[in-house]
Motif scaffolding. Structure first.
Motif, PDB file in Angstrom:
ATOM      1  N   LYS A  63       0.864  -1.174   0.000  1.00 39.24           N
ATOM      2  CA  LYS A  63       0.000   0.000   0.000  1.00 39.24           C
ATOM      3  C   LYS A  63       0.905   1.230   0.000  1.00 39.24           C
ATOM      4  O   LYS A  63       1.843   1.309   0.790  1.00 39.24           O
ATOM      5  CB  LYS A  63      -0.912   0.014   1.225  1.00 39.24           C
ATOM      6  N   VAL A  64       0.621   2.155  -0.885  1.00 39.29           N
ATOM      7  CA  VAL A  64       1.456   3.347  -1.016  1.00 39.29           C
ATOM      8  C   VAL A  64       0.960   4.415  -0.057  1.00 39.29           C
ATOM      9  O   VAL A  64      -0.226   4.756  -0.038  1.00 39.29           O
ATOM     10  CB  VAL A  64       1.429   3.869  -2.462  1.00 39.29           C
ATOM     11  N   ASP A  65       1.885   4.938   0.736  1.00 36.14           N
ATOM     12  CA  ASP A  65       1.574   5.991   1.698  1.00 36.14           C
ATOM     13  C   ASP A  65       2.021   7.332   1.120  1.00 36.14           C
ATOM     14  O   ASP A  65       3.199   7.545   0.856  1.00 36.14           O
ATOM     15  CB  ASP A  65       2.303   5.705   3.015  1.00 36.14           C
ATOM     16  N   ILE A  66       1.085   8.229   0.904  1.00 37.14           N
ATOM     17  CA  ILE A  66       1.394   9.512   0.275  1.00 37.14           C
ATOM     18  C   ILE A  66       2.329  10.354   1.129  1.00 37.14           C
ATOM     19  O   ILE A  66       3.045  11.224   0.615  1.00 37.14           O
ATOM     20  CB  ILE A  66       0.094  10.296  -0.030  1.00 37.14           C
ATOM     21  N   ASP A  67       2.367  10.112   2.438  1.00 39.13           N
ATOM     22  CA  ASP A  67       3.230  10.902   3.318  1.00 39.13           C
ATOM     23  C   ASP A  67       4.667  10.380   3.361  1.00 39.13           C
ATOM     24  O   ASP A  67       5.528  11.003   3.969  1.00 39.13           O
ATOM     25  CB  ASP A  67       2.659  10.924   4.738  1.00 39.13           C
ATOM     26  N   SER A  68       4.914   9.234   2.743  1.00 38.07           N
ATOM     27  CA  SER A  68       6.266   8.679   2.756  1.00 38.07           C
ATOM     28  C   SER A  68       7.098   9.321   1.657  1.00 38.07           C
ATOM     29  O   SER A  68       6.613  10.115   0.849  1.00 38.07           O
ATOM     30  CB  SER A  68       6.211   7.157   2.578  1.00 38.07           C
TER      31      SER A  68
ATOM     32  N   HIS B 204     -10.284   8.192   2.088  1.00 35.60           N
ATOM     33  CA  HIS B 204      -8.973   7.717   1.651  1.00 35.60           C
ATOM     34  C   HIS B 204      -9.104   6.880   0.382  1.00 35.60           C
ATOM     35  O   HIS B 204      -9.960   6.011   0.280  1.00 35.60           O
ATOM     36  CB  HIS B 204      -8.327   6.870   2.749  1.00 35.60           C
ATOM     37  N   ILE B 205      -8.243   7.165  -0.600  1.00 36.83           N
ATOM     38  CA  ILE B 205      -8.188   6.384  -1.828  1.00 36.83           C
ATOM     39  C   ILE B 205      -6.996   5.441  -1.735  1.00 36.83           C
ATOM     40  O   ILE B 205      -5.864   5.867  -1.494  1.00 36.83           O
ATOM     41  CB  ILE B 205      -8.036   7.299  -3.064  1.00 36.83           C
ATOM     42  N   ASN B 206      -7.248   4.159  -1.892  1.00 32.29           N
ATOM     43  CA  ASN B 206      -6.178   3.178  -1.783  1.00 32.29           C
ATOM     44  C   ASN B 206      -5.335   3.158  -3.045  1.00 32.29           C
ATOM     45  O   ASN B 206      -5.865   3.062  -4.153  1.00 32.29           O
ATOM     46  CB  ASN B 206      -6.760   1.782  -1.549  1.00 32.29           C
ATOM     47  N   VAL B 207      -4.038   3.240  -2.866  1.00 34.07           N
ATOM     48  CA  VAL B 207      -3.098   3.129  -3.971  1.00 34.07           C
ATOM     49  C   VAL B 207      -2.157   1.975  -3.663  1.00 34.07           C
ATOM     50  O   VAL B 207      -1.613   1.878  -2.560  1.00 34.07           O
ATOM     51  CB  VAL B 207      -2.309   4.436  -4.174  1.00 34.07           C
ATOM     52  N   TYR B 208      -1.984   1.098  -4.635  1.00 35.03           N
ATOM     53  CA  TYR B 208      -1.213  -0.120  -4.424  1.00 35.03           C
ATOM     54  C   TYR B 208      -0.011  -0.171  -5.347  1.00 35.03           C
ATOM     55  O   TYR B 208       0.004   0.426  -6.423  1.00 35.03           O
ATOM     56  CB  TYR B 208      -2.088  -1.352  -4.693  1.00 35.03           C
ATOM     57  N   ALA B 209       0.994  -0.922  -4.906  1.00 29.06           N
ATOM     58  CA  ALA B 209       2.164  -1.191  -5.740  1.00 29.06           C
ATOM     59  C   ALA B 209       2.397  -2.700  -5.750  1.00 29.06           C
ATOM     60  O   ALA B 209       2.359  -3.354  -4.701  1.00 29.06           O
ATOM     61  CB  ALA B 209       3.395  -0.466  -5.208  1.00 29.06           C
ATOM     62  N   LEU B 210       2.592  -3.244  -6.918  1.00 32.25           N
ATOM     63  CA  LEU B 210       2.869  -4.661  -7.093  1.00 32.25           C
ATOM     64  C   LEU B 210       4.271  -4.804  -7.660  1.00 32.25           C
ATOM     65  O   LEU B 210       4.627  -4.134  -8.630  1.00 32.25           O
ATOM     66  CB  LEU B 210       1.857  -5.296  -8.055  1.00 32.25           C
TER      67      LEU B 210
ATOM     68  N   VAL C 160       4.240  -1.152  15.704  1.00 27.27           N
ATOM     69  CA  VAL C 160       3.522  -0.038  15.093  1.00 27.27           C
ATOM     70  C   VAL C 160       3.981   0.198  13.657  1.00 27.27           C
ATOM     71  O   VAL C 160       3.178   0.576  12.796  1.00 27.27           O
ATOM     72  CB  VAL C 160       3.676   1.247  15.940  1.00 27.27           C
ATOM     73  N   GLU C 161       5.263  -0.057  13.364  1.00 31.07           N
ATOM     74  CA  GLU C 161       5.769   0.140  12.005  1.00 31.07           C
ATOM     75  C   GLU C 161       5.081  -0.812  11.026  1.00 31.07           C
ATOM     76  O   GLU C 161       4.706  -0.416   9.913  1.00 31.07           O
ATOM     77  CB  GLU C 161       7.291  -0.074  11.955  1.00 31.07           C
ATOM     78  N   THR C 162       4.904  -2.070  11.428  1.00 30.22           N
ATOM     79  CA  THR C 162       4.232  -3.039  10.562  1.00 30.22           C
ATOM     80  C   THR C 162       2.771  -2.672  10.378  1.00 30.22           C
ATOM     81  O   THR C 162       2.238  -2.734   9.261  1.00 30.22           O
ATOM     82  CB  THR C 162       4.346  -4.453  11.157  1.00 30.22           C
ATOM     83  N   ALA C 163       2.112  -2.271  11.462  1.00 32.60           N
ATOM     84  CA  ALA C 163       0.705  -1.863  11.369  1.00 32.60           C
ATOM     85  C   ALA C 163       0.548  -0.655  10.455  1.00 32.60           C
ATOM     86  O   ALA C 163      -0.406  -0.584   9.663  1.00 32.60           O
ATOM     87  CB  ALA C 163       0.149  -1.564  12.759  1.00 32.60           C
ATOM     88  N   ASN C 164       1.479   0.292  10.534  1.00 27.74           N
ATOM     89  CA  ASN C 164       1.420   1.470   9.665  1.00 27.74           C
ATOM     90  C   ASN C 164       1.612   1.090   8.198  1.00 27.74           C
ATOM     91  O   ASN C 164       1.021   1.699   7.299  1.00 27.74           O
ATOM     92  CB  ASN C 164       2.491   2.478  10.067  1.00 27.74           C
TER      93      ASN C 164
ATOM     94  N   GLN D  62      -3.482   4.336   5.904  1.00 29.23           N
ATOM     95  CA  GLN D  62      -4.523   5.366   5.988  1.00 29.23           C
ATOM     96  C   GLN D  62      -4.874   5.726   7.427  1.00 29.23           C
ATOM     97  O   GLN D  62      -5.482   6.775   7.678  1.00 29.23           O
ATOM     98  CB  GLN D  62      -5.785   4.926   5.225  1.00 29.23           C
ATOM     99  N   ILE D  63      -4.493   4.866   8.384  1.00 33.36           N
ATOM    100  CA  ILE D  63      -4.772   5.159   9.799  1.00 33.36           C
ATOM    101  C   ILE D  63      -3.506   4.981  10.628  1.00 33.36           C
ATOM    102  O   ILE D  63      -3.562   4.542  11.780  1.00 33.36           O
ATOM    103  CB  ILE D  63      -5.915   4.267  10.353  1.00 33.36           C
ATOM    104  N   LYS D  64      -2.373   5.306  10.041  1.00 32.49           N
ATOM    105  CA  LYS D  64      -1.103   5.064  10.719  1.00 32.49           C
ATOM    106  C   LYS D  64      -1.040   5.802  12.056  1.00 32.49           C
ATOM    107  O   LYS D  64      -1.623   6.874  12.226  1.00 32.49           O
ATOM    108  CB  LYS D  64       0.067   5.475   9.828  1.00 32.49           C
ATOM    109  N   ASN D  65      -0.327   5.170  12.990  1.00 31.24           N
ATOM    110  CA  ASN D  65      -0.141   5.693  14.352  1.00 31.24           C
ATOM    111  C   ASN D  65      -1.453   5.812  15.126  1.00 31.24           C
ATOM    112  O   ASN D  65      -1.564   6.623  16.058  1.00 31.24           O
ATOM    113  CB  ASN D  65       0.577   7.040  14.323  1.00 31.24           C
TER     114      ASN D  65
END
Length: 264
Positions: free
Chosen positions: A96-101, A121-127, A166-170, A175-178
């Motif tokens: 899952k791509v995080d726009i804040d990264s 939130h719009i999900n963006v994925y990378a394969l 928390v890093e793995t969960a994020n 979209q709901i990190k931290n």
């Protein structure tokens, strides 16, 4: 050599790896992922139909709502589809791509294009390409998933954070990190510790009976979400009962249930 040809080759090779290769080469990964291969295949074809571009590292970037993916799978249950995708993300078979990264600007422009003025939130994925090394990483994660007894039922930010960190969960739920989660319930830990001291093991049913005897309401969802954290805290393992183990613990019930006990 067109981009679409590159995409098709990557998609075809990945699907072949999932269907044929990992059963022999990465058995742990196959054991926990084979039920979700239809969902992953559908994600690949959605990516192919909605091509944006391939970036360095042979990754395909695309966007699709969970509702749309569920519809493509002929499902009414959007929640189950979302859980499937998050589970695949945990294994590393999809990202899952995080726009804040720290991602290229064209990624952010791509995300904003789909986001528009919507607050949702719009999900963006990378394969990515399933190289042997990549599948090794996924296989190691599959081992951890089994060891930590992480179940896809009630698969949430809380359950992943409890099982890993928390890093793995994020990573799985960007979209709901931290997100703040509840502390592990003290009475549940005390109940499990009491059963371990008394019987040497526990099951979900014995925990439920302990709650009932103490006039407490047993919250099954809470138990499922917090059990991985308790397993780490108390250094527990999950085993399937055999005839010998049932005799060892004096278990008289029918069948061969899964037990939790202190690691040897």
């Amino acid at each position: 050599f067109s981009v679409n040809q590159e995409l098709f080759t990557l998609i075809f090779d990945n699907i072949q790896s999932l269907k044929l290769d990992i059963k022999e080469s990465h058995k742990e990964l196959h054991a926990v992922s084979y039920r979700y291969i239809p969902t992953l295949e559908k994600l690949y074809f959605i990516a192919f139909e909605n091509l944006y571009h391939i970036h360095s590292g042979n990754k395909i970037l695309f966007s699709a709502s969970t509702e749309y993916i569920a519809k493509c799978l002929n499902r009414d249950d959007k929640k189950k589809t979302g859980a499937d995708i998050s589970f695949l993300c945990l294994l590393g078979l999809i990202e899952k791509v995080d726009i804040d990264s720290d991602i290229p600007e064209e990624y952010k422009a791509y995300i904003r294009h789909f986001q528009g003025n919507r607050s949702r939130h719009i999900n963006v994925y990378a394969l990515s390409e399933y190289t042997y090394e990549k599948l090794n990483e996924c296989n190691e994660m599959a081992k951890k998933v089994k060891e930590k007894n992480l179940r896809k039922r009630d698969f949430t930010y809380e359950s992943v954070k409890n099982a890993f960190d928390v890093e793995t969960a994020n990573r799985v739920f960007p979209q709901i990190k931290n997100k703040a989660v509840k502390d592990v319930d003290a009475f549940l830990v005390a109940a499990i510790q009491h059963l371990l001291d008394e019987n040497g093991y526990f099951t979900q049913n014995t925990v439920y009976d302990y709650y009932r005897r103490n006039d407490k309401y047993f919250k099954e969802n809470q138990y499922i979400k917090q059990l991985p954290a308790i397993m780490q805290q108390l250094n527990l393992e999950k085993i399937k009962a055999s005839k010998k183990i049932k005799e060892q613990y004096g278990i008289l019930s029918a069948g061969f249930p899964y037990l939790f006990r202190k690691k040897s």
